[in-house]
Design an enzyme around this catalytic site. Sequence first.
Site, PDB file in Angstrom:
ATOM      1  N   LYS A  51       0.826  -1.218   0.000  1.00 60.00           N
ATOM      2  CA  LYS A  51       0.000   0.000   0.000  1.00 60.00           C
ATOM      3  C   LYS A  51       0.856   1.263   0.000  1.00 60.00           C
ATOM      4  O   LYS A  51       0.594   2.192  -0.746  1.00 60.00           O
ATOM      5  CB  LYS A  51      -0.935   0.024   1.223  1.00 60.00           C
ATOM      6  CG  LYS A  51      -2.128  -0.870   1.137  1.00 60.00           C
ATOM      7  CD  LYS A  51      -3.135  -0.568   2.217  1.00 60.00           C
ATOM      8  CE  LYS A  51      -2.554  -0.454   3.588  1.00 60.00           C
ATOM      9  NZ  LYS A  51      -1.944  -1.690   4.095  1.00 60.00           N
ATOM     10  N   PHE A  89      -3.720  -1.969   6.824  1.00 60.11           N
ATOM     11  CA  PHE A  89      -4.268  -3.295   6.556  1.00 60.11           C
ATOM     12  C   PHE A  89      -5.257  -3.288   5.375  1.00 60.11           C
ATOM     13  O   PHE A  89      -5.180  -2.440   4.500  1.00 60.11           O
ATOM     14  CB  PHE A  89      -4.897  -3.903   7.809  1.00 60.11           C
ATOM     15  CG  PHE A  89      -3.930  -4.138   8.929  1.00 60.11           C
ATOM     16  CD1 PHE A  89      -2.651  -4.625   8.673  1.00 60.11           C
ATOM     17  CD2 PHE A  89      -4.265  -3.871  10.252  1.00 60.11           C
ATOM     18  CE1 PHE A  89      -1.740  -4.847   9.702  1.00 60.11           C
ATOM     19  CE2 PHE A  89      -3.364  -4.091  11.282  1.00 60.11           C
ATOM     20  CZ  PHE A  89      -2.102  -4.579  11.012  1.00 60.11           C
ATOM     21  N   PHE A  91       4.457  -8.497  -8.990  1.00 58.97           N
ATOM     22  CA  PHE A  91       5.683  -8.986  -8.376  1.00 58.97           C
ATOM     23  C   PHE A  91       6.483  -9.776  -9.404  1.00 58.97           C
ATOM     24  O   PHE A  91       5.935 -10.283 -10.391  1.00 58.97           O
ATOM     25  CB  PHE A  91       5.362  -9.869  -7.160  1.00 58.97           C
ATOM     26  CG  PHE A  91       5.051  -9.091  -5.910  1.00 58.97           C
ATOM     27  CD1 PHE A  91       5.899  -9.126  -4.820  1.00 58.97           C
ATOM     28  CD2 PHE A  91       3.898  -8.301  -5.826  1.00 58.97           C
ATOM     29  CE1 PHE A  91       5.618  -8.405  -3.666  1.00 58.97           C
ATOM     30  CE2 PHE A  91       3.606  -7.580  -4.680  1.00 58.97           C
ATOM     31  CZ  PHE A  91       4.472  -7.632  -3.599  1.00 58.97           C
ATOM     32  N   ARG A 132       1.728   7.488   7.001  1.00 54.52           N
ATOM     33  CA  ARG A 132       1.999   7.374   8.436  1.00 54.52           C
ATOM     34  C   ARG A 132       3.512   7.311   8.678  1.00 54.52           C
ATOM     35  O   ARG A 132       4.267   6.906   7.811  1.00 54.52           O
ATOM     36  CB  ARG A 132       1.358   6.098   8.998  1.00 54.52           C
ATOM     37  CG  ARG A 132      -0.156   6.154   9.027  1.00 54.52           C
ATOM     38  CD  ARG A 132      -0.739   4.837   9.482  1.00 54.52           C
ATOM     39  NE  ARG A 132      -0.528   3.786   8.496  1.00 54.52           N
ATOM     40  CZ  ARG A 132      -0.724   2.497   8.738  1.00 54.52           C
ATOM     41  NH1 ARG A 132      -1.105   2.093   9.936  1.00 54.52           N
ATOM     42  NH2 ARG A 132      -0.526   1.605   7.783  1.00 54.52           N
ATOM     43  N   TRP A 143       6.905  -0.320  -8.091  1.00 57.56           N
ATOM     44  CA  TRP A 143       8.058  -0.818  -7.340  1.00 57.56           C
ATOM     45  C   TRP A 143       9.280  -0.911  -8.255  1.00 57.56           C
ATOM     46  O   TRP A 143      10.374  -0.501  -7.885  1.00 57.56           O
ATOM     47  CB  TRP A 143       7.719  -2.191  -6.734  1.00 57.56           C
ATOM     48  CG  TRP A 143       8.840  -2.795  -5.953  1.00 57.56           C
ATOM     49  CD1 TRP A 143       9.189  -2.536  -4.655  1.00 57.56           C
ATOM     50  CD2 TRP A 143       9.791  -3.771  -6.424  1.00 57.56           C
ATOM     51  NE1 TRP A 143      10.290  -3.285  -4.291  1.00 57.56           N
ATOM     52  CE2 TRP A 143      10.680  -4.056  -5.357  1.00 57.56           C
ATOM     53  CE3 TRP A 143       9.976  -4.433  -7.647  1.00 57.56           C
ATOM     54  CZ2 TRP A 143      11.723  -4.973  -5.472  1.00 57.56           C
ATOM     55  CZ3 TRP A 143      11.022  -5.346  -7.755  1.00 57.56           C
ATOM     56  CH2 TRP A 143      11.879  -5.608  -6.680  1.00 57.56           C
ATOM     57  N   ALA A 172      -3.207   0.104  13.525  1.00 53.66           N
ATOM     58  CA  ALA A 172      -4.363  -0.115  12.647  1.00 53.66           C
ATOM     59  C   ALA A 172      -5.352  -1.113  13.239  1.00 53.66           C
ATOM     60  O   ALA A 172      -6.404  -1.355  12.655  1.00 53.66           O
ATOM     61  CB  ALA A 172      -3.891  -0.594  11.278  1.00 53.66           C
ATOM     62  N   THR A 209       3.978   1.583  -0.940  1.00 54.63           N
ATOM     63  CA  THR A 209       4.675   1.666  -2.228  1.00 54.63           C
ATOM     64  C   THR A 209       3.738   2.182  -3.313  1.00 54.63           C
ATOM     65  O   THR A 209       4.112   3.036  -4.126  1.00 54.63           O
ATOM     66  CB  THR A 209       5.231   0.269  -2.611  1.00 54.63           C
ATOM     67  OG1 THR A 209       6.096  -0.175  -1.563  1.00 54.63           O
ATOM     68  CG2 THR A 209       5.985   0.306  -3.920  1.00 54.63           C
ATOM     69  N   LYS A 246       8.993  -6.526  10.237  1.00 57.98           N
ATOM     70  CA  LYS A 246       8.544  -5.849   9.027  1.00 57.98           C
ATOM     71  C   LYS A 246       9.619  -5.030   8.332  1.00 57.98           C
ATOM     72  O   LYS A 246       9.629  -4.880   7.116  1.00 57.98           O
ATOM     73  CB  LYS A 246       7.350  -4.955   9.388  1.00 57.98           C
ATOM     74  CG  LYS A 246       6.595  -4.436   8.176  1.00 57.98           C
ATOM     75  CD  LYS A 246       5.406  -3.595   8.613  1.00 57.98           C
ATOM     76  CE  LYS A 246       4.718  -2.974   7.424  1.00 57.98           C
ATOM     77  NZ  LYS A 246       3.683  -2.025   7.812  1.00 57.98           N
TER      78      LYS A 246
END
Length: 559
Positions: free
Chosen positions: A74, A304, A384, A97, A412, A276, A76, A108
């Site tokens: 999200k 999320f 991806f 955020r 990305w 979240a 990215t 993470k």
Amino acid sequence: MSKYLSDIEIAQQATMKPIANVAKEWGILEDELELYGKYKAKINPEIFDRLKDKPDGKLILVTAINPTPAGEGKSTTTVGLGQALNKIGKKTVIALREPSLGPVFGVKGGAAGGGYAQVVPMEDINLHFTGDFHAITSANNLLSAAIDNHIHQGNKLGIDFNQIVWKRVLDMNDRALREVIVGLGGKSNGYTRQDGFMISVASEVMAVLCLSNDLMDLRERLGKMIVAYNYEGKAVTAAELNVHGAMAMLLKDAIKPNLVQTLENTPALIHGGPFANIAHGCNSIMATKLGLKLGDYLVTEAGFGADLGAEKFLDIKCRYGNLKPSAVVIVATIRALKMHGGVAKADLGQENLEALKAGFVNLQKQVENIRKFGLKALVAVNKFVADTEAEVEQLISLCQEAGINVALNEVWANGGEGGREMAEELVKMVEAGESNFKTLYASEESIPAKVERIVKEIYGGDGVDFTPKAKKEIKKLEELGLDKMPICMAKTQYSLSDNPALLGAPKGFRITVREVRVSAGAGFIVCLTGEVMTMPGLPKVPAAENMDVDKEGKISGLF
């Protein structure tokens, strides 16, 4: 290409503009900028008075399907979409955020986007940044100290030792602090009681900061926070301890939005970062409103999947900020949809068209949910390296057959250029007509009615069951007149239900609410389902073990 470089290596090769230059290009005056070095700044809230008559830009929310543990991109996508919109001539600002140190050093890693869609300086953003989280930690713990001191000095307010609901916080994953005993060491050290720590982003102070419209609103909300109950069962607030003014003083700089830039020099407002789950998972109202004044478009995100972050953004943040989104982008990955279709995590790299089709129901449900708010949805297929052409084509075909707007998202790997198709499709949707945004429920409805609406409409469940404890807590909130607030559901992010193992779009389930708490300062009621961790722990091999700094101060291993 980015597959040969880590995120931090890409970020360290970036050519950043001095942040004063970025600010000037976007109409921010020199006196409105407070520099934190060469590439970071805070923006003085006085800018709102100067721009108050300027029309707002279009508000775009980025959300996602129910994610895998690795996340679906999200941040990215938010960064890349902002860059792409600027490439096609739409003056765009992004709002994100701030990352918490706990996840950075845990599993993470960083939270500044990825690949060629990042915000920079990435190292600063992921570490101490401008000190906002330290200020929040200090304000929270000042209140903790005031509670224990008040009792030690005679307890004029009659605080019940067994009904203190305020916890201490620390911005670190430290499981040993979840439950602690304080006050050991004799009479002069206070009284002995059980206490605990949460991670700083779970503090109500964080949620208050992010839902406040200005410093005085922040001060008032801090005063409303409930810290304990007295022997008569009445709420005791921070204002009654008379420290909300001092707390606001500690936060007087933290409330100012932070300005940085993306790899392509798009301005990024990074401000606040509430949990979240236990909170609403969105950046500050002030940053969002400022972005709407500075650009034609403001692209922001919520934590999320759409069932959690987007629902809270729309029902809590938009309600308090009087915000009206123009459209929602739902990030979908082929690997997550295959997982929703029954593929084990270890096998996600293998082509599986059947599983992709089976898992598509999760995406359909999230699109349906966004439309229930009267909003247009665009699916961004976040590509991806392991995705096959057949899988990508099938997902786009499934969306088109279901009447869902869809675009390929390759930010990305290719930055703004990789989001051009997504940006053009979004603009086409937005310029086709205004959205008809509406919240899901009225704040005045009863707590059970509001929760039932969320469970049935958003999760697709049959209904909600409240434990005896939760029923008792609801009754108490009704008696105290604290039940007429929006609901903040705390549940697993991995499923539409409260069971993380129920993937796809499950049917025939009920949600169990085991506990109901009020965040009276933030202005929402937290309904807890399942086990929600407010102080995470470090994994067997923390990300911190791969991080280092050399004699020149160059950082390595930070995601």
